[in-house]
Design a protein around this motif. Structure first.
Motif, PDB file in Angstrom:
ATOM      1  N   THR A 220      63.966 -64.248  99.813  1.00  0.00           N
ATOM      2  CA  THR A 220      63.647 -63.006 100.105  1.00  0.00           C
ATOM      3  C   THR A 220      64.758 -62.625 100.830  1.00  0.00           C
ATOM      4  O   THR A 220      65.249 -62.935 101.763  1.00  0.00           O
ATOM      5  CB  THR A 220      62.376 -63.126 101.017  1.00  0.00           C
ATOM      6  OG1 THR A 220      62.736 -63.869 102.207  1.00  0.00           O
ATOM      7  CG2 THR A 220      61.114 -63.670 100.508  1.00  0.00           C
ATOM      8  N   GLY A 221      65.468 -61.455 100.347  1.00  0.00           N
ATOM      9  CA  GLY A 221      66.837 -61.107 100.806  1.00  0.00           C
ATOM     10  C   GLY A 221      66.643 -60.078 101.889  1.00  0.00           C
ATOM     11  O   GLY A 221      65.657 -59.559 102.277  1.00  0.00           O
ATOM     12  N   THR A 222      67.931 -59.849 102.566  1.00  0.00           N
ATOM     13  CA  THR A 222      67.997 -58.932 103.679  1.00  0.00           C
ATOM     14  C   THR A 222      68.106 -57.590 102.654  1.00  0.00           C
ATOM     15  O   THR A 222      68.236 -57.214 101.640  1.00  0.00           O
ATOM     16  CB  THR A 222      69.440 -59.012 104.329  1.00  0.00           C
ATOM     17  OG1 THR A 222      70.548 -59.175 103.324  1.00  0.00           O
ATOM     18  CG2 THR A 222      69.508 -60.540 104.886  1.00  0.00           C
ATOM     19  N   GLY A 223      68.060 -56.617 103.605  1.00  0.00           N
ATOM     20  CA  GLY A 223      67.906 -54.903 103.111  1.00  0.00           C
ATOM     21  C   GLY A 223      68.914 -54.082 103.621  1.00  0.00           C
ATOM     22  O   GLY A 223      68.837 -53.405 104.605  1.00  0.00           O
ATOM     23  N   ASN A 224      70.165 -53.913 103.088  1.00  0.00           N
ATOM     24  CA  ASN A 224      71.103 -52.971 103.296  1.00  0.00           C
ATOM     25  C   ASN A 224      70.574 -51.753 102.099  1.00  0.00           C
ATOM     26  O   ASN A 224      71.093 -51.633 101.116  1.00  0.00           O
ATOM     27  CB  ASN A 224      72.549 -53.329 102.853  1.00  0.00           C
ATOM     28  CG  ASN A 224      73.485 -52.084 103.275  1.00  0.00           C
ATOM     29  OD1 ASN A 224      72.920 -51.112 103.793  1.00  0.00           O
ATOM     30  ND2 ASN A 224      74.825 -52.321 102.667  1.00  0.00           N
TER      31      ASN A 224
END
Length: 415
Positions: A220-224
């Protein structure tokens, strides 16, 4: 209890849940919701301890916001559990099926993953969401929260386990894993115990789990997350979307972090956008052309690193681009693969954006804050998957299952 004991108990609970009928799971979800609601004073007291420790240690305001529980947030946790009970059970769904020429029937059927482990930071509401969605999908869950939310997580799990017991399902279907870093390492290496490991948190946590785990991981990735205002955009709409995407809750992964404005819209849009951001307390980190339109006093000068930043705060990177091609190139270079938005009046531009942007969610004329399991109608979510295998985007009930093939014959043998 040591993890060496918890793991086998979770496997026993998972075997029971795999064949538990929907009505029993739904009754347990309501019982968990009742217990959590009844434990509200204890949960809020425990959370106040965590918040006080965080404040004393100098934790940032954004992280404290993620940590803090309120009556409204507990209401959300309780209603999330009840909403899950109202949703269809994915277990047993036939994904596809057919009959071969020899009469053998083949069906692909949804089944639980088994034992799901979740490592996450702050946000004790994740504790209830993860437990509820795992249970509904027939999985046992091992919850490894951060030390910053230790008291809150313990109080929430205690209440939910009491609900499970009252409903007649095994308490060990929901367990909180505690201890030092060595326990996290055990969890990441627990082949044969943990079927799937899901990290939720910042880039450091996610990278550590992805690189160090020996069990299967759903990233579950980070959100840029980018917002591109195209030349043909309705600028009032664009401003409303920007304000919502950046300010409605800036500390979450689907908040806007970078604003790209087409040069043809810059003169009309940027002064209004900067004024709105200033009024709402947002610091705009602007590259030179954006600053030139905004007025240098209204923004701060951006450095290259700002465009890779997931701020999770009232900060926004901003840049002017000359074309949709330049916007697409910028997004491709800096995206974390979460959610990317275009505001445009051009069908051609919207089609290019949705076709060419590689992210879990691409949006046209809508706020990235909609990229959320509840907003999608999934109920509570485990997280936003930014990988491409098994699950991508908001992970609802179906994403918390696997499949198996059921083959039925009448004595056929292979020639």
């Amino acid at each position: 209890m040591q993890f060496a004991e918890q793991g086998p108990l979770a496997r026993v609970a998972a075997r029971i849940l795999a064949t538990t009928p929907r009505e029993a799971k739904d009754a347990a979800l309501h019982a968990m919701a009742d217990a959590l609601d009844g434990a509200r004073p204890a949960v809020l007291r425990a959370n106040a301890e965590d918040v006080r420790r965080a404040e004393d240690s100098g934790t940032s305001g954004a992280m404290i916001d993620r940590l803090r529980l309120t009556d409204a947030r507990i209401d959300g946790m309780v209603s999330g559990l009840r909403q899950l009970a109202s949703l269809a059970d994915p277990v047993g769904d036939v994904v596809r099926g057919w009959t071969n020429a020899n009469g053998v029937e083949v069906r692909q059927v949804r089944v639980p993953l088994g034992v799901v482990a979740i490592i996450y930071e702050a946000r004790p509401n994740v504790t209830a969401d993860a437990a509820g969605i795992s249970l509904k999908a027939g999985n046992a869950v091992l919850l490894r929260g951060s030390s910053s939310a230790a008291s809150s997580n313990a109080a929430v799990v205690e209440a939910m386990r009491a609900g499970l017991e009252k409903a007649g399902l095994p308490q060990d279907a929901v367990q909180l894993v505690t201890g030092g870093r060595e326990v996290t390492a055990e969890l990441m290496a627990a082949r044969g115990i943990v079927d799937v490991l899901i990290p939720r948190g910042g880039a450091g946590l996610i990278n550590a789990v992805v690189e160090g785990a020996k069990v299967p991981v759903i990233e579950t990735g980070t959100g840029n997350c980018h917002l591109f205002v195209d030349a043909t955009a309705d600028l009032d709409m664009a401003l409303e979307i920007l304000v919502n995407a950046k300010v409605q809750r800036p500390s979450v992964c689907n908040a806007a972090e970078t604003l790209l404005v087409h040069a043809d819209a810059a003169e009309a849009f940027i002064p209004k956008a900067v004024a709105a951001m200033a009024e709402l307390g947002v610091t705009v980190h602007a590259e030179e052309r954006f600053a030139g339109v905004a007025g240098e006093a209204a923004v701060v000068a951006a450095v290259p690193e700002d465009f890779t930043e997931e701020w999770l705060s009232l900060d926004l990177s901003a840049k002017v681009v000359d074309s949709i091609d330049e916007a697409l190139e910028h997004v491709q270079r800096h995206t974390t693969g979460h959610s990317e938005t275009i505001v445009t009046g051009s069908l051609a531009s919207s089609r290019r954006w949705t076709a060419e942007v590689d992210a879990a969610a691409v949006l046209v004329n809508a706020s990235s804050r909609f990229v959320d399991g509840e907003q999608f109608g999934f109920g509570a979510e485990i997280g936003i998957s930014t990988q491409k295998l098994h699950a991508r985007g908001p992970m609802g009930l179906s994403e918390m299952t696997s499949t198996k093939y059921v083959v039925v014959g009448q004595g056929q043998v292979r020639a």
